[in-house]
Design a protein around this motif. Structure first.
Motif, PDB file in Angstrom:
ATOM      1  N   SER A  77      39.693  31.536  28.173  1.00 18.79           N
ATOM      2  CA  SER A  77      39.262  32.862  28.615  1.00 18.79           C
ATOM      3  C   SER A  77      38.218  33.408  27.652  1.00 18.79           C
ATOM      4  N   VAL A  79      35.267  37.053  27.271  1.00 12.50           N
ATOM      5  CA  VAL A  79      34.711  38.296  27.813  1.00 12.50           C
ATOM      6  C   VAL A  79      33.238  38.366  27.457  1.00 12.50           C
ATOM      7  N   ASP A  80      32.507  39.122  28.231  1.00 10.38           N
ATOM      8  CA  ASP A  80      31.085  39.325  27.933  1.00 10.38           C
ATOM      9  C   ASP A  80      30.943  40.079  26.616  1.00 10.38           C
ATOM     10  N   ASP A 111      35.530  34.449  38.115  1.00 15.82           N
ATOM     11  CA  ASP A 111      34.602  35.498  37.711  1.00 15.82           C
ATOM     12  C   ASP A 111      35.362  36.730  37.215  1.00 15.82           C
ATOM     13  N   LYS A 112      34.721  37.469  36.333  1.00 10.64           N
ATOM     14  CA  LYS A 112      35.361  38.654  35.762  1.00 10.64           C
ATOM     15  C   LYS A 112      35.656  39.711  36.826  1.00 10.64           C
ATOM     16  N   ARG A 113      34.892  39.718  37.915  1.00 11.88           N
ATOM     17  CA  ARG A 113      35.112  40.719  38.966  1.00 11.88           C
ATOM     18  C   ARG A 113      36.440  40.525  39.675  1.00 11.88           C
ATOM     19  N   SER A 115      39.208  39.568  38.016  1.00 11.47           N
ATOM     20  CA  SER A 115      40.293  39.729  37.051  1.00 11.47           C
ATOM     21  C   SER A 115      40.804  41.168  37.061  1.00 11.47           C
ATOM     22  N   ARG A 119      36.735  42.360  33.222  1.00 12.92           N
ATOM     23  CA  ARG A 119      35.796  41.956  32.175  1.00 12.92           C
ATOM     24  C   ARG A 119      36.095  40.573  31.601  1.00 12.92           C
ATOM     25  N   THR A 120      37.146  39.900  32.069  1.00 15.76           N
ATOM     26  CA  THR A 120      37.554  38.622  31.499  1.00 15.76           C
ATOM     27  C   THR A 120      37.260  37.481  32.457  1.00 15.76           C
ATOM     28  N   TYR A 121      36.588  36.460  31.954  1.00 11.41           N
ATOM     29  CA  TYR A 121      36.377  35.216  32.693  1.00 11.41           C
ATOM     30  C   TYR A 121      37.492  34.238  32.333  1.00 11.41           C
ATOM     31  N   GLU A 648      46.310  35.032  34.439  1.00 10.43           N
ATOM     32  CA  GLU A 648      46.157  36.364  33.856  1.00 10.43           C
ATOM     33  C   GLU A 648      47.477  36.859  33.273  1.00 10.43           C
TER      34      GLU A 648
END
Length: 905
Positions: A77, A79-80, A111-113, A115, A119-121, A648
């Motif tokens: 995992s 995050v940006d 994709d983070k969208r 989650s 914000r997490t990939y 997750e």
């Protein structure tokens, strides 16, 4: 085509798995070859593989890719990152994931969208069959070739009495026993492969994937090759890396998910209502790996052995309780005509007043609970118990090695696996004398500064522990006068009986303060020792753990035991006598023991530190991950309409960490020290340890199954360096308990009086209290030490064996002192020799490996060789394409040739 490339790449790594440098060299070579052989379109396909999959609705408990077929073996995992190194981290991830695909692993990115926190990939990793079989051969994983015909051990008659403790056989033995052999890709038909998807257990799968992750490169920076998931985690390129739990712990999995072993573990192991049940050890091993499994085997075995010590210790305590009212010493102290008439010398200078001996009546009775005739017996018993514990543990460990296929496991296999951090820091190469390969090498001169810093730091912190102990002693001395003046006013000259004497009150407050200081020092030292060990740049993970173990154990030994050593062997031993006391820093008078001895104060110190540590440890282990997970989930669940997926859910759990098991062992070994080193002063210590361990097993089980991410499975065939530490503490415990009985307990002076000085034939102990107290003339007090208020008596008493003031050798030690000292030294020598003799006899009589295990190992090796031999002969027969008679004739000719060649030689 992709599977073919993965197989070629994996085969290269098999041939070069021993040397870390050669593995990396062939990784680079395979990457170059694969890039040359693939078109740009194919390469683009590999890099953007996740675009092939459609985002289908799936169960939140699913542990598969979106296609519902490929199982998730590992999850990364990230995050940006909006900081200045965001591009560098993105480039590292891109290169790392591309290289993972080139090793044959399959990746799917969420994709983070999608989650919960937005914000997490999540990068999901699947190891296909070709990768698994290749690395199973690299790592020497043993797999079943035939179901075992060796029956399991039969229950003894006593085992039927323990029926309520037993688990169902389906839980205790979740899988049949097999004859096993190291897996080979070229002998796949030899192994019992019914389904490729389930042939390798999930623990083996995540172990294989982690091995690849730890050695996969992600680029070249500053002229050095960078590789390994650990470096990426340390630089926050990835935020976490973990294998998935196989389901929810509160409900079983539904198809197509595999059997939920996590649920089974929670139901039969992690529930506190099952505290009396045995542990499902095989299931623990299958799910978490052998290294964690063997810890719980050790903890369970240690707890079982504590039961016998606790029973004997409780019996000794009950004996002291029943004999308390009939104890002659306590009776005389409490008697108003004996103890009530004895005026004792002041406990401090000027401020403290004289006091009557019977004011310590209750304290003397309480002291008898732990300082009686059974003390000697229990000290000897525990010396023998610790020997039986260690010898039987060696047998249990040998049996475990057979049951878990660890007989041929060698620690050297792990020693040859270099830490990625070590390889990254090394600038030199050296020829390995064993493998004859060039490998990373760090000269000694580059490590010496860090070794010096490490030794200096450990010494400094151990000095801080001693300094804090001295500070507590100063506290006790400074407040003792306050307690004494408050508790021993004019009322103390009356016949007052109180348990809270100045010594006991000071000891209680000092012990609590010392325990708080211990926890504070321990908290900071844990952080510093881990950092210094990393700076030493150990070569392997085993060297890292050994170095950290040495640092932590030395510190904790001093931190937890120093105050007990002080009370047992120093307090009250160098006090002097009235008129000529010894002083600490020329200001505070040295601490005296209670008239009943220092044993009760040692018991108080031991009880507070041991009990406080266990309660604090269990609360911390239960509350800390629970609170962190609650807060993490609370922050993450911002998009409740989204699918809260399996990866997750595990991401929001606490990480057990590579040193999680280390601290569990350290806690257990520290407790072992309390149980063995000072047990002569506190027979209830094994009982407290037993109660704590029963709770500890369930707390550890609960937090592993519910509050922590699943750990990466790893192998171990023993408890490692901790076993040597246990042996060292066992030997030391014999000496400490002998000295406690001789110098801290009052048993030896009583025996000397009983056999040499008693004048009462019917009641030999009558007059012991008067005999053990010397007389001091009040007029001999120096002006700066005598109480300010004058009294009408001319003498006071103090605990020692000295000539009275009317003797020509006044205040010198009398002959009884030397007789008692000689008896103490004789007892120490006799007890140590008796216990050590019994220890050596037991160690000689009890074999390290049970006879039935030796026979089982021989049987399994014989059957394995036979199965492999038959397999190779059948394969040779098929390759030659001849019938059975011709094949037998061919084999006979070859054997005759071999015999003829042998006879010729």
């Amino acid at each position: 085509m992709w599977n073919f490339l993965g197989a070629v790449k994996s085969k290269i790594m098999v041939l070069n798995s021993v040397s870390g440098e050669k593995v990396n060299k062939h990784i680079d070579y395979s990457f170059q070859m694969s890039e040359q052989s693939l078109s740009s379109r194919e390469t683009s396909f590999l890099i953007n593989e996740e675009t092939m999959f459609q985002k289908n609705q799936q169960s939140k408990d699913s542990i598969f890719f979106r296609d519902g077929i490929r199982q998730i073996d590992f999850v990364l995992s990230y995050v940006d990152d909006i900081k200045k190194d965001a591009e560098l981290k993105a480039e590292r991830r891109k290169e790392f994931e591309k290289n993972l695909r080139k090793t044959g692993l399959e990746l799917e990115i969420e994709d983070k969208r999608d989650s919960e926190d937005g914000r997490t990939y999540f990068v999901k990793i699947h190891a296909p069959w070709e990768v698994l079989v290749t690395y199973a051969e690299v790592l020497g994983i043993k797999m079943p070739i035939k179901e075992s015909d060796i029956p399991r051990p039969k229950h003894t008659p006593i085992s039927y009495v323990l029926g309520p403790v037993r688990l169902p056989l389906s839980v205790k033995y979740p899988r049949p026993e097999y004859f096993t052999a190291q897996f080979s890709r070229h002998r796949q038909e030899l192994f019992l492969i019914e389904d490729q998807a389930t042939f390798f257990p999930s623990s083996s799968r995540n172990r294989i994937v982690y091995y690849i992750l730890s050695r996969c490169p992600f680029g070249i920076e500053d002229g050095k090759k960078r590789f390994g998931i650990e470096r990426l985690l340390n630089s926050n390129t990835y935020s976490s890396a973990y294998p998935l739990h196989d389901g929810q712990y509160w409900k079983p999995s539904e198809p197509p998910n595999p059997t939920n072993e996590r649920y089974t573990l929670h139901q039969n192991w992690a529930r506190f209502s099952y505290f009396y049940k045995e542990q499902p050890l095989d299931l623990i091993k299958n799910y978490y790996g052998e290294k964690i499994g063997i810890y719980f085997v050790f903890l369970g075995f240690y707890t079982e052995m504590l039961f016998f010590a606790a029973v004997v210790g409780l019996a000794c305590f009950i004996y002291g309780l029943l004999s308390m009212e009939h104890n002659t010493s306590s009776t005389e102290i409490c008697d108003p005509e004996i103890g009530g008439q004895m005026i004792m010398c002041p406990l401090c200078d000027q401020v403290c007043d004289y006091w009557r001996l019977n004011s310590t009546c209750l304290a003397s009775k309480f002291s008898h609970l732990f300082d009686n005739e059974s003390t000697v017996f229990f000290a000897i018993f525990m010396g023998i118990w610790v020997t039986l514990f260690l010898e039987f543990w060696k047998q249990r460990q040998a049996r475990l090695e057979y049951e878990w296929d660890l007989v041929d496991f060698e620690e050297e296999q792990q020693q040859l696996q270099l830490r990625p951090e070590f390889e990254a820091m090394c600038k030199h190469r050296k020829l390995n004398a064993v493998t004859k390969e060039m490998e990373p090498y760090m000269p000694l001169y580059t490590r010496i500064p860090w070794y010096c810093l490490s030794g200096a730091t450990v010494t400094l912190w151990m000095s801080l522990v001693v300094t804090s102990m001295v500070a507590v002693i100063v506290y006790r001395l400074s407040v003792f006068a306050t307690f004494a003046s408050f508790m021993e006013s004019d009322a103390s000259l009356k016949q007052v009986k109180s348990f809270l004497t100045p010594q006991i009150t000071t000891s209680l407050t000092g012990s609590c303060l010392n325990f708080i200081v211990i926890l504070i020092l321990n908290f900071f030292y844990e952080k510093i020792s881990a950092w210094i060990t990393k700076m030493e740049i150990p070569r392997t993970y085993q060297e890292y753990e050994s170095s950290l173990t040495l640092k932590m154990f030395l510190f904790q030994f001093v931190n937890f035991y120093s105050s007990c050593f002080y009370v047992a062997f120093f307090k009250g031993k160098f006090v002097g006598y009235p008129g000529k006391y010894t002083y600490l820093f020329n200001e505070w008078r040295s601490e005296e023991c209670d008239p009943g001895g220092c044993l009760i104060e040692l018991t108080t110190q031991l009880t507070i530190i041991m009990t406080g540590k266990q309660i604090f440890g269990n609360i911390k282990e239960a509350i800390y991950p629970l609170a962190l997970n609650w807060w993490r989930r609370r922050k993450a669940r911002t998009n409740s309409e989204k699918l809260y997926s399996r990866w997750e859910q595990d991401h929001d759990l606490e990480s057990f960490g590579p040193l999680g098991l280390f601290y569990e062992y350290l806690e257990t070994v520290t407790q072992f020290g309390f149980v063995t080193l000072f047990v002569a002063s506190f027979p209830l210590a094994p009982l407290l340890a037993l109660i704590n361990n029963i709770v500890e097993i369930r707390v550890d089980a609960w937090k592993l199954t519910t509050q922590y991410r699943r750990t990466v499975a790893s192998k171990a065939h023993s408890i490692g360096v901790w076993q040597d530490i246990l042996y060292g503490m066992a030997v030391l415990s014999v000496a400490t308990n002998a000295f406690i009985v001789a110098f801290t307990s009052d048993i030896i002076p009583r025996l000397v009086y009983y056999y040499a000085y008693s004048t009462n034939a019917t009641q030999p102990m009558t007059g012991y209290v008067n005999n053990s107290l010397s007389v001091f003339l009040i007029a001999d007090f120096p002006n700066h030490t005598a109480p300010s208020e004058k009294r009408d008596f001319i003498t006071c008493r103090y605990r020692d064996y000295r000539y009275p003031p009317d003797d020509e050798n006044k205040y010198f030690h009398n002959m009884q002192f030397w007789h008692v000292l000689a008896a103490k030294m004789t007892f120490i020598i006799v007890m140590e020799h008796v216990v050590f003799l019994v220890k050596f006899l037991l160690a000689w009589m009890i074999p390290d490996v049970p006879k039935d295990v030796v026979e089982r190992i021989k049987r399994e090796k014989l059957m394995t060789i036979k199965i492999l031999h038959d397999f190779e002969l059948n394969k040779l027969k098929e390759n030659l394409g001849i019938n059975s008679n011709e094949f037998a004739k061919h084999v006979m000719i070859e054997e005759n040739k071999a015999q003829l060649a042998k006879s010729t030689i």
